[in-house]
Motif scaffolding. Structure first.
Motif, PDB file in Angstrom:
ATOM      1  N   VAL A   1       0.916  -1.023   0.380  1.00  0.00           N
ATOM      2  CA  VAL A   1      -0.030   0.002   0.506  1.00  0.00           C
ATOM      3  C   VAL A   1       0.462   1.520   0.259  1.00  0.00           C
ATOM      4  O   VAL A   1       1.992   0.960   0.845  1.00  0.00           O
ATOM      5  CB  VAL A   1      -0.896  -0.341   1.149  1.00  0.00           C
ATOM      6  CG1 VAL A   1      -1.884   1.075   1.138  1.00  0.00           C
ATOM      7  CG2 VAL A   1      -2.262  -0.846   1.055  1.00  0.00           C
ATOM      8  N   PRO A   2       0.847   1.944  -0.882  1.00  0.00           N
ATOM      9  CA  PRO A   2       1.053   3.645  -0.558  1.00  0.00           C
ATOM     10  C   PRO A   2       1.442   4.142   0.200  1.00  0.00           C
ATOM     11  O   PRO A   2       0.165   4.220   0.732  1.00  0.00           O
ATOM     12  CB  PRO A   2       0.584   4.396  -2.114  1.00  0.00           C
ATOM     13  CG  PRO A   2      -0.852   3.982  -2.008  1.00  0.00           C
ATOM     14  CD  PRO A   2      -0.738   2.076  -2.017  1.00  0.00           C
ATOM     15  N   VAL A   3       2.537   4.241   0.583  1.00  0.00           N
ATOM     16  CA  VAL A   3       2.317   5.578   1.973  1.00  0.00           C
ATOM     17  C   VAL A   3       1.829   6.635   1.395  1.00  0.00           C
ATOM     18  O   VAL A   3       2.682   7.638   0.465  1.00  0.00           O
ATOM     19  CB  VAL A   3       3.918   5.471   2.591  1.00  0.00           C
ATOM     20  CG1 VAL A   3       3.862   6.449   3.981  1.00  0.00           C
ATOM     21  CG2 VAL A   3       4.001   3.795   2.937  1.00  0.00           C
ATOM     22  N   GLY A   4       0.912   7.646   2.284  1.00  0.00           N
ATOM     23  CA  GLY A   4       0.344   9.427   1.504  1.00  0.00           C
ATOM     24  C   GLY A   4       0.896   9.948   2.730  1.00  0.00           C
ATOM     25  O   GLY A   4       1.073   9.773   4.683  1.00  0.00           O
ATOM     26  N   LYS A   5       1.688  10.634   2.356  1.00  0.00           N
ATOM     27  CA  LYS A   5       3.001  11.890   2.876  1.00  0.00           C
ATOM     28  C   LYS A   5       2.075  13.516   2.989  1.00  0.00           C
ATOM     29  O   LYS A   5       2.150  13.524   2.008  1.00  0.00           O
ATOM     30  CB  LYS A   5       3.587  11.642   3.266  1.00  0.00           C
ATOM     31  CG  LYS A   5       4.952  11.937   3.967  1.00  0.00           C
ATOM     32  CD  LYS A   5       5.960  10.917   4.403  1.00  0.00           C
ATOM     33  CE  LYS A   5       6.970  12.416   4.909  1.00  0.00           C
ATOM     34  NZ  LYS A   5       8.588  11.971   5.348  1.00  0.00           N
TER      35      LYS A   5
END
Length: 157
Positions: free
Chosen positions: A91-95
């Motif tokens: 899952v992509p890490v949202g920052k």
């Protein structure tokens, strides 16, 4: 073929436990993404999205517990460190996400990754005759497909 106390093939169950732990790790990353966008969302859709993101992270928290308990039911140990979560993250890490469309797109891409993991688990659970994991994956897939549809509708897709 060796069977465990549940009557399931030991080797296939170990494989399912590993895959469930990967799913668990990815749900934890998804959960943190939801917390972050809930906290940081800005703009005219703030009230609507702030509430929706809270609903999603509360729901994810329940699912995380259910996945961990399934790992335990199958005789495994659930992953529980951030190190393990990041090592298994697809899952992509949202920052630094505060814009509405970017936040919703993160949810869609995250769920898309979860669905891939869940479909693999669904196939393996069927092959292992593991109805408990099979039913869990089926329920997750059905619910998440609807969420993706709704989020894409919000995005105008």
């Amino acid at each position: 073929m060796a069977l465990n106390i549940l009557g399931l093939d030991v080797q296939k169950t170990e494989d399912l436990v590993n895959d469930l732990n990967v799913l668990l790790a990815n749900f934890q990353v998804y959960y943190q993404n939801l917390r972050g966008i809930h906290w940081n969302i800005k703009g005219k859709g703030f009230f609507e999205l702030h509430t929706k993101f809270e609903e999603l992270y509360n729901d994810s928290q329940i699912k995380i517990d259910e996945i961990a308990e399934r790992v335990l039911t199958l005789g495994g140990e659930p992953l529980h460190t951030f190190e393990d979560y990041i090592a298994n993250a697809k899952v992509p890490v949202g920052k630094h996400i505060s814009k509405d469309e970017k936040a919703v797109a993160l949810i869609v891409s995250s769920i898309s990754e979860l669905l891939k993991l869940e479909r693999t688990l669904l196939d393996k659970a069927g092959d292992a005759n593991d109805e408990g994991t099979n039913a869990m994956m089926s329920d997750l897939i059905s619910e998440q497909e609807k969420t993706v549809w709704m989020m894409n509708a919000w995005l105008g897709k």
